[in-house]
Design an enzyme around this catalytic site. Sequence first.
Site, short mmCIF file in Angstrom:
data_model
loop_
_atom_site.label_atom_id
_atom_site.label_comp_id
_atom_site.label_asym_id
_atom_site.label_seq_id
_atom_site.Cartn_x
_atom_site.Cartn_y
_atom_site.Cartn_z
N ASP A 17 77.67 73.90 -81.23
CA ASP A 17 78.54 74.32 -82.33
C ASP A 17 79.58 75.32 -81.82
O ASP A 17 80.77 75.16 -82.01
CB ASP A 17 77.70 74.96 -83.45
CG ASP A 17 76.56 74.07 -83.89
OD1 ASP A 17 76.84 72.95 -84.31
OD2 ASP A 17 75.40 74.50 -83.77
N GLN A 256 81.90 77.11 -69.21
CA GLN A 256 82.32 75.79 -69.71
C GLN A 256 83.23 75.02 -68.74
O GLN A 256 83.01 73.84 -68.50
CB GLN A 256 83.03 75.95 -71.05
CG GLN A 256 82.12 75.67 -72.22
CD GLN A 256 82.88 75.68 -73.53
OE1 GLN A 256 83.94 76.28 -73.65
NE2 GLN A 256 82.33 75.03 -74.53
N ARG A 272 74.07 65.62 -73.63
CA ARG A 272 73.35 65.61 -74.91
C ARG A 272 74.26 66.09 -76.03
O ARG A 272 75.42 66.47 -75.80
CB ARG A 272 72.12 66.51 -74.78
CG ARG A 272 72.46 67.98 -74.75
CD ARG A 272 71.22 68.85 -74.53
NE ARG A 272 71.44 70.19 -75.03
CZ ARG A 272 70.63 71.20 -74.82
NH1 ARG A 272 69.53 71.04 -74.11
NH2 ARG A 272 70.88 72.39 -75.34
N GLU A 274 76.76 67.00 -78.65
CA GLU A 274 78.09 66.53 -79.03
C GLU A 274 79.15 66.89 -77.99
O GLU A 274 79.91 66.04 -77.54
CB GLU A 274 78.45 67.15 -80.38
CG GLU A 274 79.67 66.58 -80.98
CD GLU A 274 79.76 66.78 -82.48
OE1 GLU A 274 80.80 67.21 -82.92
OE2 GLU A 274 78.78 66.52 -83.21
O1 TRH Z 1 73.59 72.51 -76.73
P1 TRH Z 1 73.67 71.28 -77.51
O2 TRH Z 1 72.40 70.60 -77.77
O3 TRH Z 1 74.38 71.59 -78.83
C1 TRH Z 1 74.43 71.01 -80.10
C2 TRH Z 1 73.72 71.90 -81.06
O4 TRH Z 1 72.35 71.70 -80.93
C3 TRH Z 1 74.16 71.57 -82.44
O5 TRH Z 1 73.44 72.28 -83.41
C4 TRH Z 1 74.05 70.12 -82.71
O6 TRH Z 1 74.62 69.90 -83.90
C5 TRH Z 1 74.80 69.38 -81.65
O7 TRH Z 1 74.29 69.70 -80.36
C6 TRH Z 1 74.80 67.90 -81.88
O8 TRH Z 1 74.62 70.21 -76.76
P2 TRH Z 1 76.21 70.15 -76.62
O9 TRH Z 1 76.84 69.78 -77.91
O10 TRH Z 1 76.50 69.29 -75.51
O11 TRH Z 1 76.67 71.62 -76.26
C7 TRH Z 1 76.45 72.21 -75.00
C8 TRH Z 1 77.59 73.15 -74.68
O12 TRH Z 1 77.26 73.94 -73.55
C9 TRH Z 1 78.87 72.42 -74.32
O13 TRH Z 1 79.99 73.16 -74.80
C10 TRH Z 1 78.87 72.42 -72.79
C11 TRH Z 1 78.23 73.74 -72.54
N1 TRH Z 1 77.59 73.91 -71.24
C12 TRH Z 1 78.09 74.88 -70.37
O14 TRH Z 1 79.10 75.54 -70.69
N2 TRH Z 1 77.46 75.09 -69.18
C13 TRH Z 1 76.37 74.38 -68.79
O15 TRH Z 1 75.84 74.61 -67.68
C14 TRH Z 1 75.86 73.38 -69.68
C15 TRH Z 1 74.67 72.56 -69.27
C16 TRH Z 1 76.50 73.17 -70.89
#
Ligand code: TRH
Length: 379
Positions: A17, A256, A272, A274
């Site tokens: 989010d 990020q 995973r 979004e």
């Molecule tokens: O972390 P997520 O599972 O996030 C979400 C939330 O659970 C949310 O509530 C739900 O609605 C949604 O999933 C579907 O997975 P996501 O969306 O991929 O987000 C991860 C974020 O973290 C993304 O912006 C990439 C970032 N990231 C990094 O910045 N560094 C890293 O090393 C990793 C692995 C990810």
Amino acid sequence: MKQRWDIFCAIVDNFGDVGFCWRLACVLVNEYGLEVRLWVDDLSNFACIAPDIDLDAEQQWLQGVKICCWRQSFTKIKPADVVIEAFACELPSFYIVAMAALPRQPIWLNLEYLSAENWVIGCHLLPSLHPRLPLIKYFFFPGFVPGTGGLLLEKHLLPARSSFNNAAQTAFWRLHGIQPCRMGELRISLFCYDSAPVHELLSAWVVSDIPVYVLVPQGSVVDAVTVFFGVDSPPKVGEILQSGKLKVCFIPFLEQNEYDQLLWACDVNFVRGEDSFVRAQWAARPFVWNIYPQAEESHQIKLNAFLNLYTAGMSPDMSAAVFSLWNGLNGGGQIMNAWPAFAAQLEALTQYGEKWVRQLWPIGDLASNLVQFSRKDRI
Ligand code: TRH
């Protein structure tokens, strides 16, 4: 005068989010020169993806975005010209009343979750009248096809990816203390939910034909990997575990933009939720999506909707391999058989990744679609 935007983000869990809202806020500031306040209700979660966040500050500036701590007791502020409630979070009631009291009501958007389901096109930009106040809320749906709001894509992202050459990759591995890729080895990033069948996946890689080097960021499936290798305590960052053809290296949770580079540098990405799911598509490498599990298996509908769209231009063999591994990862099949079939398609899938980017690109990126909508005459 600059147009002012407020983005409200209530963190449900994990990083998606806030990860999405943070990217959006930065794009609106950097590419459109807008004045953006980002309201976040949990700064500690935010700090995982943006380590410069000051956890104690009520308000702070980061990369040109004003980040405000969204407390229960919401103080009186003047609403912005454009107001986004991300992922159906509820705006503070005071704020809604204040929006209605303005001489010119703000453009109010509910930015919805991403889905490839067909109904999204019919709902994108639908207005909803407030039952009591003179306000209209519009539903803005991200998506993969024309008629939706598109996907977030910074203007610099694809050029930056193209210039991420071998030397840049090597520098990236070095910077993070990770061994550079060896000839003939398959490099995989693994960012999945704890519910994913990690044991099966690792078992398939142990007996792989070629060496498999897996990078596991903190906050992903570290516990499941620890159990698989039967070690007593969770491995530290930088530690490597090995079995058969498989090596697993534990890496930190990256910032990020560095995570994007990781996706560009790997041969296959397991993503995973979004946001990482979208970033993997821009990375144009073969990827596997671990969808966010929802009650009553409703995520399966979403998974299949995307699979049908994504695989539509693939050969039957490629499409079957993708369906089978993606379903396996999301609890619907055997990984042991699915992995070799997927691995056999990697070259074709890498080419297809570029084609898929070209298909997504003309829809227009989400931020520009939002900005265009904010400048249009409405009902
Ligand atoms: O972390 P997520 O599972 O996030 C979400 C939330 O659970 C949310 O509530 C739900 O609605 C949604 O999933 C579907 O997975 P996501 O969306 O991929 O987000 C991860 C974020 O973290 C993304 O912006 C990439 C970032 N990231 C990094 O910045 N560094 C890293 O090393 C990793 C692995 C990810």
